[in-house]
Design a protein around this motif. Structure first.
Motif, short mmCIF file in Angstrom:
data_model
loop_
_atom_site.label_atom_id
_atom_site.label_comp_id
_atom_site.label_asym_id
_atom_site.label_seq_id
_atom_site.Cartn_x
_atom_site.Cartn_y
_atom_site.Cartn_z
N ALA A 18 42.96 34.65 45.40
CA ALA A 18 42.27 33.63 46.21
C ALA A 18 42.57 32.23 45.68
CB ALA A 18 40.76 33.90 46.20
N ASN A 55 48.60 47.15 46.77
CA ASN A 55 48.48 47.32 48.22
C ASN A 55 47.96 45.98 48.76
OD1 ASN A 55 46.21 49.35 50.28
ND2 ASN A 55 48.01 48.16 50.83
N ALA A 136 41.90 27.94 30.18
CA ALA A 136 40.94 26.88 30.52
C ALA A 136 39.73 27.52 31.19
CB ALA A 136 41.59 25.88 31.46
N TYR A 178 35.96 45.25 36.33
CA TYR A 178 37.15 45.14 35.48
C TYR A 178 37.13 43.82 34.71
CZ TYR A 178 40.02 49.23 36.58
OH TYR A 178 40.52 50.51 36.67
N ASP A 186 31.46 34.73 36.34
CA ASP A 186 31.05 33.34 36.05
C ASP A 186 30.68 32.59 37.33
OD1 ASP A 186 31.99 34.16 33.64
OD2 ASP A 186 33.43 32.53 33.35
N ALA A 390 36.02 30.97 47.62
CA ALA A 390 37.03 31.88 48.18
C ALA A 390 37.10 33.17 47.38
CB ALA A 390 38.40 31.20 48.17
C1 FAD Z 1 42.09 48.52 39.37
C2 FAD Z 1 42.01 47.74 40.65
C3 FAD Z 1 42.88 48.04 41.67
C4 FAD Z 1 42.79 47.31 42.88
N1 FAD Z 1 43.70 47.59 43.87
C5 FAD Z 1 43.63 46.91 45.03
C6 FAD Z 1 44.61 47.11 46.04
O1 FAD Z 1 45.60 47.84 45.85
N2 FAD Z 1 44.46 46.44 47.22
C7 FAD Z 1 43.41 45.57 47.43
O2 FAD Z 1 43.31 45.00 48.52
N3 FAD Z 1 42.51 45.30 46.46
C8 FAD Z 1 42.60 45.93 45.27
N4 FAD Z 1 41.71 45.63 44.27
C9 FAD Z 1 40.71 44.57 44.50
C10 FAD Z 1 41.36 43.19 44.32
O3 FAD Z 1 42.12 43.17 43.12
C11 FAD Z 1 40.31 42.07 44.27
O4 FAD Z 1 39.49 42.16 45.39
C12 FAD Z 1 41.01 40.70 44.22
O5 FAD Z 1 41.75 40.58 43.02
C13 FAD Z 1 39.99 39.55 44.32
O6 FAD Z 1 40.72 38.34 44.21
P1 FAD Z 1 40.02 37.00 43.69
O7 FAD Z 1 41.11 36.00 43.60
O8 FAD Z 1 38.83 36.70 44.50
O9 FAD Z 1 39.48 37.36 42.23
P2 FAD Z 1 40.22 37.85 40.89
O10 FAD Z 1 41.47 38.56 41.20
O11 FAD Z 1 39.17 38.58 40.15
O12 FAD Z 1 40.59 36.49 40.17
C14 FAD Z 1 39.62 35.63 39.65
C15 FAD Z 1 40.23 34.81 38.54
O13 FAD Z 1 39.28 33.83 38.11
C16 FAD Z 1 39.37 33.69 36.70
N5 FAD Z 1 38.11 33.16 36.22
C17 FAD Z 1 36.88 33.73 36.27
N6 FAD Z 1 35.96 32.95 35.73
C18 FAD Z 1 36.61 31.83 35.31
C19 FAD Z 1 36.18 30.63 34.65
N7 FAD Z 1 34.92 30.44 34.28
N8 FAD Z 1 37.11 29.67 34.38
C20 FAD Z 1 38.43 29.85 34.72
N9 FAD Z 1 38.87 30.98 35.32
C21 FAD Z 1 37.97 31.95 35.64
C22 FAD Z 1 39.64 35.12 36.23
O14 FAD Z 1 40.21 35.14 34.94
C23 FAD Z 1 40.60 35.62 37.31
O15 FAD Z 1 41.95 35.38 36.97
C24 FAD Z 1 41.80 46.31 43.05
C25 FAD Z 1 40.94 46.02 41.99
C26 FAD Z 1 41.04 46.71 40.79
C27 FAD Z 1 40.11 46.37 39.67
#
Ligand code: FAD
Length: 435
Positions: A18, A55, A136, A178, A186, A390
């Motif tokens: 996101a 995926n 950061a 995870y 956070d 997001a």
């Molecule tokens: C094992 C596993 C397998 C999965 N497989 C699939 C799949 O195949 N297909 C699918 O559609 N979905 C899958 N998912 C779900 C998918 O990975 C998540 O829904 C998706 O990654 C969410 O994206 P996001 O960017 O919102 O959050 P995240 O990917 O969780 O990213 C958030 C980021 O914010 C950073 N962050 C958090 N707090 C702070 C802070 N205070 N300061 C700075 N940085 C911060 C974190 O370090 C992280 O890098 C899977 C999830 C897991 C755990």
């Protein structure tokens, strides 16, 4: 511009799918964008998705995808319209990552490497001009008279916290499952501290624990079986596909898909059970006929071989236990009520659901920043000016099939676009709207 030198147009917290899309889209529209990531490497979670294959999305039509999403699919209509599966595929292909479509319309990188997708998105964001700052960790948001103005960041390299000013902020901190990947929830704390409602957080897409446990069947994977979820004795939903027997219960694709409802029902103190139909292709009459044939073939034999003709070997002991018959008991004992019981077990092998896997192993977080506090047209907060959200931090989650990542990509894109418009103003009218 370097971090700490004056105000940024847009600061994005979290370099997951996101955050990367939000930052890249905002920079594409001319905003000066800083992307803050607390881990050493961006997109740690994305790199392990889909068992390392990612995926990334699904080719189902928009309306069909909405059906896979909870709790308010309509909220996503504008985000999906702004950036959907084909846009993602085009973006990745332009970065040199070819994709392929598999069973269930699920899309994967052709290389089968989630790592390739993550690296491509980081490179794409960089090419748009996004400044990515790893190590950061954002500690707090700065809100002045109801408007976001910046944030406080702890850096590994320095004891002095960094104060960052920005016209707009985007929170893309992910969920809290995870946590080793950096997603430790956070964003929920920042959101709550700034007046947003948080819908109860629950682990979703998670294995379940059951009674009885059948140790002998541990490791067995059944394909093409039908799994049904029961709540307070009422049938709720069924999933056809794969079920695995684990040390403490059941796992596998069908279990994950039913887990959300099961976890919620358990939290509400309701009675939850699951039943397995091991012979979904046979209706009761056909199964009866099949059993009659097998009994005929085992006249004079014992229960063990008879059951083996009907079941995978690790389940023979399970059935013997439930029928109260040893494997060397005469097959002829399977008559009358025992025969009825066996037919019942084949169609409805019942397990009481007693618990579920922890945050460490849940694929997604159900619950999060209340959608009531977010404008679906822009992903902007209705509580704090110049702040957007997001991805998984929002109260949105979906089934397996690539939908959770599509939610992150689409809401990220839309949040980045709206934040850039807000931060850099109306001259954006002529900017390119395609990836
Ligand atoms: C094992 C596993 C397998 C999965 N497989 C699939 C799949 O195949 N297909 C699918 O559609 N979905 C899958 N998912 C779900 C998918 O990975 C998540 O829904 C998706 O990654 C969410 O994206 P996001 O960017 O919102 O959050 P995240 O990917 O969780 O990213 C958030 C980021 O914010 C950073 N962050 C958090 N707090 C702070 C802070 N205070 N300061 C700075 N940085 C911060 C974190 O370090 C992280 O890098 C899977 C999830 C897991 C755990």
């Amino acid at each position: 511009m370097k971090p700490g030198e004056g105000a940024w147009d847009v600061v994005v917290v979290g370099a997951g799918p996101a955050g990367l899309l939000a930052a890249g889209r905002a920079a594409m529209l001319g905003a000066r964008v800083l992307l803050l990531e607390k881990m050493e490497k961006p997109a740690r979670k994305l790199r392990i998705t889909g068992k390392g294959r990612a995926n990334i999305t699904n080719m189902k039509a928009l309306e069909e995808q909405l059906k896979e999403i909870q709790p308010e699919p309509r909220f996503l209509r504008q985000a999906f319209q702004a950036f959907f599966n084909r846009d993602l595929i085009a973006l990745l292909e332009a970065q040199g990552v070819a994709t392929k479509v598999e069973r269930g319309d699920r899309v994967f990188p052709a290389s089968d490497l989630a790592w390739d997708v993550a690296d491509a998105l980081v490179a794409w964001a960089g090419a748009q001009g996004v400044e990515i700052l790893p190590h950061a960790r954002v500690e707090r948001l700065v809100i002045h008279e109801g408007v976001f103005t910046g944030l406080g960041v702890a850096r590994k390299s320095s004891r002095t916290p960094l104060e960052i000013e920005a016209r707009c902020g985007i929170l893309a901190t992910g969920g809290q499952s995870y946590p080793a990947t950096g997603s430790t929830g956070d964003g929920y704390r920042f959101a709550e501290a700034t007046g947003h409602r948080i819908e109860a957080l629950r682990p979703s897409l998670v294995r379940i624990e059951t009674r009885p446990v059948h140790e002998g069947a541990q490791g067995l994977t059944l394909k093409n079986v039908n799994l049904t979820l029961w709540i307070d004795g009422k049938k709720q939903a069924s999933e056809f596909g794969e079920v695995e027997f684990t040390a403490r219960g059941l796992a596998g694709a069908s279990v994950l898909r039913l887990s959300r409802k099961g976890v919620d029902a358990m939290a509400a103190g309701r009675m939850v059970a699951m039943t397995l139909d091991l012979k979904p292709a046979l209706d009761p009459a056909k199964l009866e006929a099949r059993l009659a044939r097998d009994l005929e073939a085992h006249v004079g034999g014992t229960c063990g071989p008879l059951l083996r003709s009907l079941l995978p070997t690790p389940l023979v002991a399970v059935f013997c236990e439930r029928l109260g018959l040893g494997p060397s008991a005469p097959a002829a004992q399977i008559q009358g009520s025992k025969r009825k019981q066996l037919l019942g077990l084949l169609k409805e092998l019942r397990f009481e659901v007693t618990g579920h896997g922890s945050w460490e192993e849940a694929i997604v977080t159900a619950g999060g920043v209340s959608l009531k506090d977010i404008d679906p047209r822009t992903m902007a907060s209705r509580k704090v000016g110049n702040l957007h959200f997001a991805g998984e931090v929002l109260d949105l989650d979906a089934n397996t099939g690539g939908y959770n990542l599509q939610i992150a990509f689409s809401t990220g894109w839309l949040a980045g676009e709206s934040a850039a418009r807000q931060a850099v103003g109306s001259w954006l009218g002529g900017a390119s709207l395609t990836p």
